[in-house]
Design a protein around this motif. Structure first.
Motif, PDB file in Angstrom:
ATOM      1  N   ASP A   1       0.803  -1.223   0.000  1.00  0.00           N
ATOM      2  CA  ASP A   1       0.000   0.000   0.000  1.00  0.00           C
ATOM      3  C   ASP A   1       0.834   1.271   0.000  1.00  0.00           C
ATOM      4  OD1 ASP A   1       0.884  -0.569   2.526  1.00  0.00           O
ATOM      5  OD2 ASP A   1      -1.007  -0.099   3.553  1.00  0.00           O
ATOM      6  N   PHE A   2       2.127   1.162  -0.250  1.00  0.00           N
ATOM      7  CA  PHE A   2       2.921   2.380  -0.443  1.00  0.00           C
ATOM      8  C   PHE A   2       2.329   3.147  -1.627  1.00  0.00           C
ATOM      9  CE2 PHE A   2       7.340   1.020   1.433  1.00  0.00           C
ATOM     10  CZ  PHE A   2       6.793   1.112   2.704  1.00  0.00           C
ATOM     11  N   GLY A   3       2.104   4.434  -1.430  1.00  0.00           N
ATOM     12  CA  GLY A   3       1.577   5.282  -2.491  1.00  0.00           C
ATOM     13  C   GLY A   3       0.094   5.134  -2.745  1.00  0.00           C
ATOM     14  N   LYS A   4      -0.606   4.346  -1.912  1.00  0.00           N
ATOM     15  CA  LYS A   4      -2.006   4.037  -2.206  1.00  0.00           C
ATOM     16  C   LYS A   4      -2.928   4.213  -1.010  1.00  0.00           C
ATOM     17  CE  LYS A   4      -0.527   0.548  -5.580  1.00  0.00           C
ATOM     18  NZ  LYS A   4      -0.540  -0.896  -5.919  1.00  0.00           N
ATOM     19  N   ASP A   5      -2.472   4.862   0.045  1.00  0.00           N
ATOM     20  CA  ASP A   5      -3.295   4.951   1.249  1.00  0.00           C
ATOM     21  C   ASP A   5      -3.195   6.349   1.853  1.00  0.00           C
ATOM     22  OD1 ASP A   5      -4.693   4.592   3.614  1.00  0.00           O
ATOM     23  OD2 ASP A   5      -3.877   2.582   3.969  1.00  0.00           O
ATOM     24  N   LYS A   6      -3.989   7.269   1.315  1.00  0.00           N
ATOM     25  CA  LYS A   6      -3.945   8.649   1.798  1.00  0.00           C
ATOM     26  C   LYS A   6      -4.457   8.769   3.224  1.00  0.00           C
ATOM     27  CE  LYS A   6      -4.119  11.177  -2.583  1.00  0.00           C
ATOM     28  NZ  LYS A   6      -4.786  12.274  -3.321  1.00  0.00           N
ATOM     29  N   GLU A   7      -5.429   7.945   3.583  1.00  0.00           N
ATOM     30  CA  GLU A   7      -5.948   8.019   4.947  1.00  0.00           C
ATOM     31  C   GLU A   7      -4.881   7.631   5.967  1.00  0.00           C
ATOM     32  OE1 GLU A   7      -8.796   9.322   6.023  1.00  0.00           O
ATOM     33  OE2 GLU A   7      -9.018   9.905   3.910  1.00  0.00           O
ATOM     34  N   LYS A   8      -4.102   6.625   5.640  1.00  0.00           N
ATOM     35  CA  LYS A   8      -3.019   6.231   6.535  1.00  0.00           C
ATOM     36  C   LYS A   8      -1.974   7.329   6.619  1.00  0.00           C
ATOM     37  CE  LYS A   8      -0.114   2.269   7.712  1.00  0.00           C
ATOM     38  NZ  LYS A   8       0.161   0.847   7.402  1.00  0.00           N
ATOM     39  N   ALA A   9      -1.673   7.947   5.466  1.00  0.00           N
ATOM     40  CA  ALA A   9      -0.717   9.053   5.458  1.00  0.00           C
ATOM     41  C   ALA A   9      -1.207  10.184   6.352  1.00  0.00           C
ATOM     42  CB  ALA A   9      -0.506   9.549   4.032  1.00  0.00           C
ATOM     43  N   LYS A  10      -2.488  10.521   6.244  1.00  0.00           N
ATOM     44  CA  LYS A  10      -3.059  11.600   7.048  1.00  0.00           C
ATOM     45  C   LYS A  10      -2.993  11.258   8.531  1.00  0.00           C
ATOM     46  CE  LYS A  10      -7.217  14.477   7.331  1.00  0.00           C
ATOM     47  NZ  LYS A  10      -8.562  14.730   6.720  1.00  0.00           N
ATOM     48  N   ALA A  11      -3.299  10.005   8.861  1.00  0.00           N
ATOM     49  CA  ALA A  11      -3.270   9.584  10.261  1.00  0.00           C
ATOM     50  C   ALA A  11      -1.855   9.632  10.826  1.00  0.00           C
ATOM     51  CB  ALA A  11      -3.845   8.173  10.380  1.00  0.00           C
ATOM     52  N   LEU A  12      -0.877   9.237  10.049  1.00  0.00           N
ATOM     53  CA  LEU A  12       0.508   9.253  10.520  1.00  0.00           C
ATOM     54  C   LEU A  12       1.002  10.683  10.742  1.00  0.00           C
ATOM     55  CD1 LEU A  12       2.052   6.384   8.364  1.00  0.00           C
ATOM     56  CD2 LEU A  12       1.934   6.451  10.868  1.00  0.00           C
ATOM     57  N   PHE A  13       0.606  11.610   9.869  1.00  0.00           N
ATOM     58  CA  PHE A  13       0.960  13.015  10.102  1.00  0.00           C
ATOM     59  C   PHE A  13       0.394  13.486  11.444  1.00  0.00           C
ATOM     60  CE2 PHE A  13       2.182  13.899   5.615  1.00  0.00           C
ATOM     61  CZ  PHE A  13       3.281  14.700   5.867  1.00  0.00           C
ATOM     62  N   THR A  25       7.591  18.346  -8.185  1.00  0.00           N
ATOM     63  CA  THR A  25       7.343  19.132  -6.973  1.00  0.00           C
ATOM     64  C   THR A  25       5.894  19.587  -6.913  1.00  0.00           C
ATOM     65  OG1 THR A  25       9.648  19.887  -6.921  1.00  0.00           O
ATOM     66  CG2 THR A  25       8.050  21.172  -5.669  1.00  0.00           C
ATOM     67  N   LEU A  26       5.344  19.986  -8.058  1.00  0.00           N
ATOM     68  CA  LEU A  26       3.940  20.392  -8.098  1.00  0.00           C
ATOM     69  C   LEU A  26       3.016  19.228  -7.759  1.00  0.00           C
ATOM     70  CD1 LEU A  26       4.003  22.628 -11.313  1.00  0.00           C
ATOM     71  CD2 LEU A  26       3.798  23.401  -8.936  1.00  0.00           C
ATOM     72  N   VAL A  27       3.364  18.025  -8.212  1.00  0.00           N
ATOM     73  CA  VAL A  27       2.561  16.848  -7.887  1.00  0.00           C
ATOM     74  C   VAL A  27       2.587  16.601  -6.377  1.00  0.00           C
ATOM     75  CG1 VAL A  27       2.376  14.335  -8.133  1.00  0.00           C
ATOM     76  CG2 VAL A  27       2.845  15.746 -10.137  1.00  0.00           C
ATOM     77  N   LEU A  28       3.768  16.644  -5.780  1.00  0.00           N
ATOM     78  CA  LEU A  28       3.871  16.408  -4.343  1.00  0.00           C
ATOM     79  C   LEU A  28       3.060  17.438  -3.557  1.00  0.00           C
ATOM     80  CD1 LEU A  28       5.081  14.865  -1.955  1.00  0.00           C
ATOM     81  CD2 LEU A  28       6.987  16.495  -1.996  1.00  0.00           C
ATOM     82  N   ALA A  29       3.136  18.703  -3.964  1.00  0.00           N
ATOM     83  CA  ALA A  29       2.396  19.745  -3.262  1.00  0.00           C
ATOM     84  C   ALA A  29       0.896  19.449  -3.277  1.00  0.00           C
ATOM     85  CB  ALA A  29       2.683  21.099  -3.897  1.00  0.00           C
ATOM     86  N   GLU A  30       0.373  19.019  -4.424  1.00  0.00           N
ATOM     87  CA  GLU A  30      -1.050  18.712  -4.512  1.00  0.00           C
ATOM     88  C   GLU A  30      -1.409  17.484  -3.688  1.00  0.00           C
ATOM     89  OE1 GLU A  30      -3.516  20.582  -5.797  1.00  0.00           O
ATOM     90  OE2 GLU A  30      -1.831  21.993  -5.875  1.00  0.00           O
ATOM     91  N   GLU A  31      -0.532  16.482  -3.677  1.00  0.00           N
ATOM     92  CA  GLU A  31      -0.787  15.281  -2.870  1.00  0.00           C
ATOM     93  C   GLU A  31      -0.857  15.642  -1.391  1.00  0.00           C
ATOM     94  OE1 GLU A  31      -1.607  12.440  -3.867  1.00  0.00           O
ATOM     95  OE2 GLU A  31      -0.682  11.911  -5.767  1.00  0.00           O
ATOM     96  N   LEU A  32       0.052  16.490  -0.925  1.00  0.00           N
ATOM     97  CA  LEU A  32       0.043  16.906   0.478  1.00  0.00           C
ATOM     98  C   LEU A  32      -1.206  17.719   0.803  1.00  0.00           C
ATOM     99  CD1 LEU A  32       3.816  17.799   0.890  1.00  0.00           C
ATOM    100  CD2 LEU A  32       2.583  16.064   2.199  1.00  0.00           C
ATOM    101  N   ARG A  33      -1.565  18.628  -0.065  1.00  0.00           N
ATOM    102  CA  ARG A  33      -2.772  19.437   0.165  1.00  0.00           C
ATOM    103  C   ARG A  33      -4.017  18.561   0.234  1.00  0.00           C
ATOM    104  NH1 ARG A  33      -0.331  23.588  -4.126  1.00  0.00           N
ATOM    105  NH2 ARG A  33       0.684  25.071  -2.686  1.00  0.00           N
ATOM    106  N   SER A  34      -4.016  17.460  -0.524  1.00  0.00           N
ATOM    107  CA  SER A  34      -5.195  16.589  -0.550  1.00  0.00           C
ATOM    108  C   SER A  34      -5.452  15.910   0.780  1.00  0.00           C
ATOM    109  CB  SER A  34      -5.044  15.534  -1.654  1.00  0.00           C
ATOM    110  OG  SER A  34      -4.104  14.528  -1.281  1.00  0.00           O
TER     111      SER A  34
END
Length: 453
Positions: free
Chosen positions: A270-282, A307-316
């Motif tokens: 699930d690397f790269g595929k779990d935004k909810e987990k990423a949000k929880a870890l932050f 860099t623009l892609v990463l910025a949008e992923e973080l904002r999401s």
């Protein structure tokens, strides 16, 4: 440059005998004393060299052609370190130049290879000229990358720095240049249509890295760094950076895909595929909406778009992002700052490294977890660094693979020095008049090339 070499049964004594016919460009013969002085200088500058020097008992010339290197402890990467074709190279120069203090630049360029540097035609940042060394004696065997017989088939090579991609493309199409080392990928269909040869000479390519600053919140917490593992979708990055899927592949191997040590050890599905987990870890790391400073180099297309892609992923996932625009050179300088991000420092900076340079634990500089001595970002983990330092003691390919996998698992679970966001392969483009173009990871090979009229 070596004719024969031997290793003692206990792995402590290496004997190298130089081949016949070696001479420097100023006409002086290459001697074992030149090699000893050059290796002493190299060992002070290179990561492998420093390891070898820490276990060197003596390095001496026993006669004009023989070098004896005696160790206090075997070093399993001896031949690899001395022959690697990128990074800080174990090049041989005259003793009088090699004895220049290691912190002082050598200003006279004298080697012994098949090409000679033409100093009076050098235009810094614009043009480098090489001429054929008429006195060079190649080895008997065929050329093979950076080894083998280095036969030169042209009298002169001009290496030009053409900064504008469109100008470089037109120069190749119009016959003003013969070879483009890194053509813009958007121009490849145009070059193919014009009859130019497009080929991938570097089978390891480059790996993209999301580099975090480990000394400031939130990325001083392993949970925030691991959050990026679940957030960074390599496909999103790569498809934005490149229009041609043949130019890239997803790859989570710290020692790059296609290299001997590349593996998926420690890589989770699930690397790269779990935004909810990423949000929880932050959140677990204590992130509470603070501004995350991302360095944004706009003059390198791949780094700009990624860099623009990463910025949008973080904002999401609710991360407050501030992009600070600068060029790549300025980013490299800014990255060395340990200041608080709000006072001129940084949280994240994207970069990329040639695959060959990072294909083993010792050579992979961004992987090092040596705290204040580490590459900017300053990962710090004594246990992982001890494993990296142990790598040269692995005597067999199997032992090296086992140890590399152990390092990678620890890197993903306990350190996360950086997050890979894919591997790409920018081909070269050259005129159909050229033949004998050799492939070599991270290095442009000039010998063996012939040009027809």
């Amino acid at each position: 440059m070596v004719d024969t070499w031997t290793e003692s049964e206990d792995g402590l004594t290496w004997t190298f005998v130089l081949r016949d016919g070696l001479a420097f460009h100023d006409g002086a013969p290459v001697t074992a004393e030149d090699v000893v002085a050059s290796m002493t200088r190299w060992a002070a500058k290179d990561s492998f060299g420093r390891q070898i020097w820490s276990r060197t008992a003596t390095l001496a010339a026993s006669d004009d052609k023989t070098i004896v290197w005696t160790l206090t402890k075997p070093y399993g990467l001896m031949l690899y370190a001395l022959s690697k074709p990128s990074g800080s190279l174990a090049v041989i120069m005259p003793k009088r130049l090699a004895e220049t203090p290691v912190d002082v630049a050598v200003t006279e360029v004298i080697g012994s290879g098949p090409f000679e540097f033409v100093a009076d035609e050098w235009v810094p940042g614009s043009k480098v000229v090489y001429k054929r060394n008429e006195n060079y004696v190649p080895r008997d065997e065929p050329a093979n990358g950076a080894s083998g017989g280095k036969v030169v088939n042209v009298d002169r090579v001009e290496w030009l720095n053409i900064r504008d991609q469109q100008s470089a493309i037109l120069a190749l199409q119009n016959g003003e240049v013969d070879y483009l080392e890194s053509p813009g990928t958007d121009f490849l269909p145009i070059l193919r249509a014009a009859g130019m040869e497009i080929r991938r000479t570097d089978k390891l390519g480059s790996q993209g890295m999301v580099r975090m600053n480990h000394i400031h919140p939130p990325f001083d917490d392993i949970r925030a760094r691991r959050a990026l593992l679940y957030l960074v979708d390599q496909n999103e990055f790569l498809t934005t950076m490149f229009s041609d899927p043949e130019l890239y592949e997803t790859c989570s191997a710290f020692f790059v895909c296609g290299a001997p040590l590349g593996s998926d050890a420690g890589v989770e599905a699930d690397f790269g595929k779990d935004k909810e987990k990423a949000k929880a870890l932050f959140a677990e790391a204590g992130y509470n909406g603070e501004t995350i400073v991302i360095l944004h180099p706009t003059d390198v297309q791949t780094m700009n778009s990624s860099t623009l892609v990463l910025a949008e992923e973080l904002r999401s996932i609710g991360v407050n992002v501030e992009l600070q625009t600068l060029d790549y050179a300025a980013m490299s300088a800014r990255r060395a700052s340990r200041a608080v991000p709000s006072e001129g420092g940084w949280h994240i900076g994207l970069t990329y490294w040639p695959g060959l340079l990072i294909s083993d634990p010792v050579g992979n500089t961004p992987l090092q977890a040596s705290c204040d001595d580490a590459w900017p970002g300053w990962p710090c983990n004594d246990e992982m660094q001890a494993l990296i330092n142990k790598f040269p003691d692995a005597a067999t390919p199997e032992a090296r693979q086992t140890l590399a996998d152990e390092i990678q698992v620890m890197a993903y679970n306990d350190v996360v020095p950086y997050v890979p966001f894919g591997q790409w392969f920018v081909p070269v483009a050259h005129s159909p008049k050229l033949s004998g173009v050799l492939g070599m990871p991270g290095t442009m090979i000039l010998w063996n090339i012939a040009k027809s009229e």
